[in-house]
Write a protein that holds these residues in place. Structure first.
Motif, PDB file in Angstrom:
ATOM      1  N   ALA A  72      -2.714  -6.029 -10.210  1.00 29.81           N
ATOM      2  CA  ALA A  72      -2.998  -4.854 -10.782  1.00 29.81           C
ATOM      3  C   ALA A  72      -2.892  -3.723  -9.924  1.00 29.81           C
ATOM      4  O   ALA A  72      -2.265  -2.738 -10.433  1.00 29.81           O
ATOM      5  CB  ALA A  72      -4.292  -4.885 -11.665  1.00 29.81           C
ATOM      6  N   ARG A  73      -3.784  -3.858  -8.845  1.00 27.77           N
ATOM      7  CA  ARG A  73      -3.760  -2.630  -7.929  1.00 27.77           C
ATOM      8  C   ARG A  73      -2.465  -2.213  -7.269  1.00 27.77           C
ATOM      9  O   ARG A  73      -2.055  -1.151  -7.255  1.00 27.77           O
ATOM     10  CB  ARG A  73      -4.476  -3.271  -6.525  1.00 27.77           C
ATOM     11  N   TYR A  74      -1.524  -3.347  -6.901  1.00 27.14           N
ATOM     12  CA  TYR A  74      -0.394  -3.213  -6.499  1.00 27.14           C
ATOM     13  C   TYR A  74       0.783  -3.034  -7.612  1.00 27.14           C
ATOM     14  O   TYR A  74       2.007  -2.883  -7.444  1.00 27.14           O
ATOM     15  CB  TYR A  74       0.065  -4.153  -5.435  1.00 27.14           C
ATOM     16  N   ARG A  75       0.435  -3.353  -8.993  1.00 26.79           N
ATOM     17  CA  ARG A  75       1.453  -3.023 -10.097  1.00 26.79           C
ATOM     18  C   ARG A  75       2.516  -4.117 -10.133  1.00 26.79           C
ATOM     19  O   ARG A  75       3.829  -3.866  -9.937  1.00 26.79           O
ATOM     20  CB  ARG A  75       1.900  -1.668 -10.309  1.00 26.79           C
ATOM     21  N   TYR A 130     -10.090 -12.247  -8.408  1.00 26.20           N
ATOM     22  CA  TYR A 130      -9.618 -11.603  -7.483  1.00 26.20           C
ATOM     23  C   TYR A 130      -8.156 -11.178  -7.683  1.00 26.20           C
ATOM     24  O   TYR A 130      -7.564 -10.247  -7.300  1.00 26.20           O
ATOM     25  CB  TYR A 130      -9.774 -12.104  -6.113  1.00 26.20           C
ATOM     26  N   GLU A 145       0.764  -1.189   0.122  1.00 23.12           N
ATOM     27  CA  GLU A 145      -0.050  -0.033   0.000  1.00 23.12           C
ATOM     28  C   GLU A 145       0.946   1.239  -0.209  1.00 23.12           C
ATOM     29  O   GLU A 145       0.569   2.157  -0.707  1.00 23.12           O
ATOM     30  CB  GLU A 145      -1.005   0.012   1.176  1.00 23.12           C
ATOM     31  N   LYS A 205      -6.207 -11.122 -10.171  1.00 23.51           N
ATOM     32  CA  LYS A 205      -5.927 -10.418 -11.352  1.00 23.51           C
ATOM     33  C   LYS A 205      -5.986  -8.828 -10.748  1.00 23.51           C
ATOM     34  O   LYS A 205      -5.186  -7.999 -11.061  1.00 23.51           O
ATOM     35  CB  LYS A 205      -6.931 -10.650 -12.395  1.00 23.51           C
ATOM     36  N   LYS A 206      -6.922  -8.556  -9.932  1.00 27.95           N
ATOM     37  CA  LYS A 206      -7.432  -7.191  -9.333  1.00 27.95           C
ATOM     38  C   LYS A 206      -6.144  -6.875  -8.502  1.00 27.95           C
ATOM     39  O   LYS A 206      -5.789  -5.800  -8.430  1.00 27.95           O
ATOM     40  CB  LYS A 206      -8.550  -6.997  -9.009  1.00 27.95           C
ATOM     41  N   PHE A 207      -5.799  -7.905  -7.583  1.00 28.79           N
ATOM     42  CA  PHE A 207      -4.776  -7.779  -6.635  1.00 28.79           C
ATOM     43  C   PHE A 207      -3.399  -7.271  -7.269  1.00 28.79           C
ATOM     44  O   PHE A 207      -2.831  -6.364  -6.811  1.00 28.79           O
ATOM     45  CB  PHE A 207      -4.631  -8.937  -5.802  1.00 28.79           C
ATOM     46  N   ARG A 213       2.359   1.633  -3.674  1.00 28.40           N
ATOM     47  CA  ARG A 213       1.377   2.042  -4.240  1.00 28.40           C
ATOM     48  C   ARG A 213       0.971   3.626  -4.167  1.00 28.40           C
ATOM     49  O   ARG A 213       0.901   4.348  -5.275  1.00 28.40           O
ATOM     50  CB  ARG A 213      -0.051   1.275  -4.077  1.00 28.40           C
TER      51      ARG A 213
END
Length: 228
Positions: free
Chosen positions: A126-129, A120, A92, A122-124, A95
């Motif tokens: 992507a969220r944290y690059r 889930y 976090e 994939k989103k995780f 990010r």
């Protein structure tokens, strides 16, 4: 294929021991926050070593998180750097940080990602690059392959388990004098199929070989003189 050397410490003598031609070094630890180097040590390494520095981090207390963020700042300017993260708080924080170096999932976190529902996960990622995975387990590699991210393969030690109670100093690992640096202990029992090696706060099986077809091979040298 990129080849990397994992350093237990980045003291001046450790930096001088980096082999000529080495392009990538891994510092810190995925398994013990007490083994993070001091910011001054990391900055000295950055000045002396012109290749890529990968900062490995484990599960972090608040104090260790602040130290890890200072280390990210120390290794990032003027050279290539990456961060291996196993802690959600660090993910976090990176990010939200402008210009943060690329982030990879460490071995502890990668084993959590592999059991996430695919959408889930994939989103995780992507969220944290997330840009890749650190692995030493072929089964995890197979499960994580659909996400299309590159792998770093660690050898010859395969991670088995980790503890927050330091086996070396016989206390909880929040306070650390790094008594384990350069040391290993071998444990064997007829009840387990292979000996376990204690390094830092983690236990390993010494059975991995270099693996073809990965983006990076990470070699951890055996500890000298202290293997039992």
């Amino acid at each position: 294929m990129e080849k990397a050397l994992a350093l237990e410490a980045c003291r001046p003598e450790d930096v001088r021991a980096i082999p000529r031609g080495c392009e990538t070094v891994v510092i810190g630890s995925e398994f013990c926050a007490g083994l993070l180097p001091a910011a001054a040590e990391a900055a000295a390494l950055r000045r002396a070593f012109k290749g890529k520095i990968v900062l490995a981090t484990g599960l972090l207390t608040q104090a260790a998180l602040e130290k890890a963020l200072a280390l990210v700042k120390a290794v990032s300017p003027g050279g290539r750097a990456e961060v291996v993260a196993n802690d959600l708080g660090l993910l976090e924080a990176l990010r939200a940080r402008r210009g943060a170096p690329p982030v990879r999932c460490g071995r502890i976190l990668a084993h959590r990602v592999k059991i996430m529902p695919e959408e889930y996960a994939k989103k995780f990622l992507a969220r944290y690059r997330v840009t890749g995975f650190e692995l030493d387990d072929a089964g995890a590699m197979k499960r994580l392959a659909p996400y299309g991210l590159p792998f770093s393969w660690h050898y010859p030690f395969r991670y088995a388990t980790v503890t927050r109670f330091c086996p070396w100093e016989k206390r909880w690992a929040e306070s650390c004098s790094r008594a384990c640096l350069g040391r290993a202990r071998r444990y064997a029992s007829p009840r387990v199929p292979a000996p376990l090696w204690l390094r830092g706060c983690a236990y390993f099986v010494k059975d991995r070989r270099p693996r073809p077809g990965v983006a990076r091979l990470v070699y951890t040298p055996p500890a000298e003189d202290n293997e039992l």
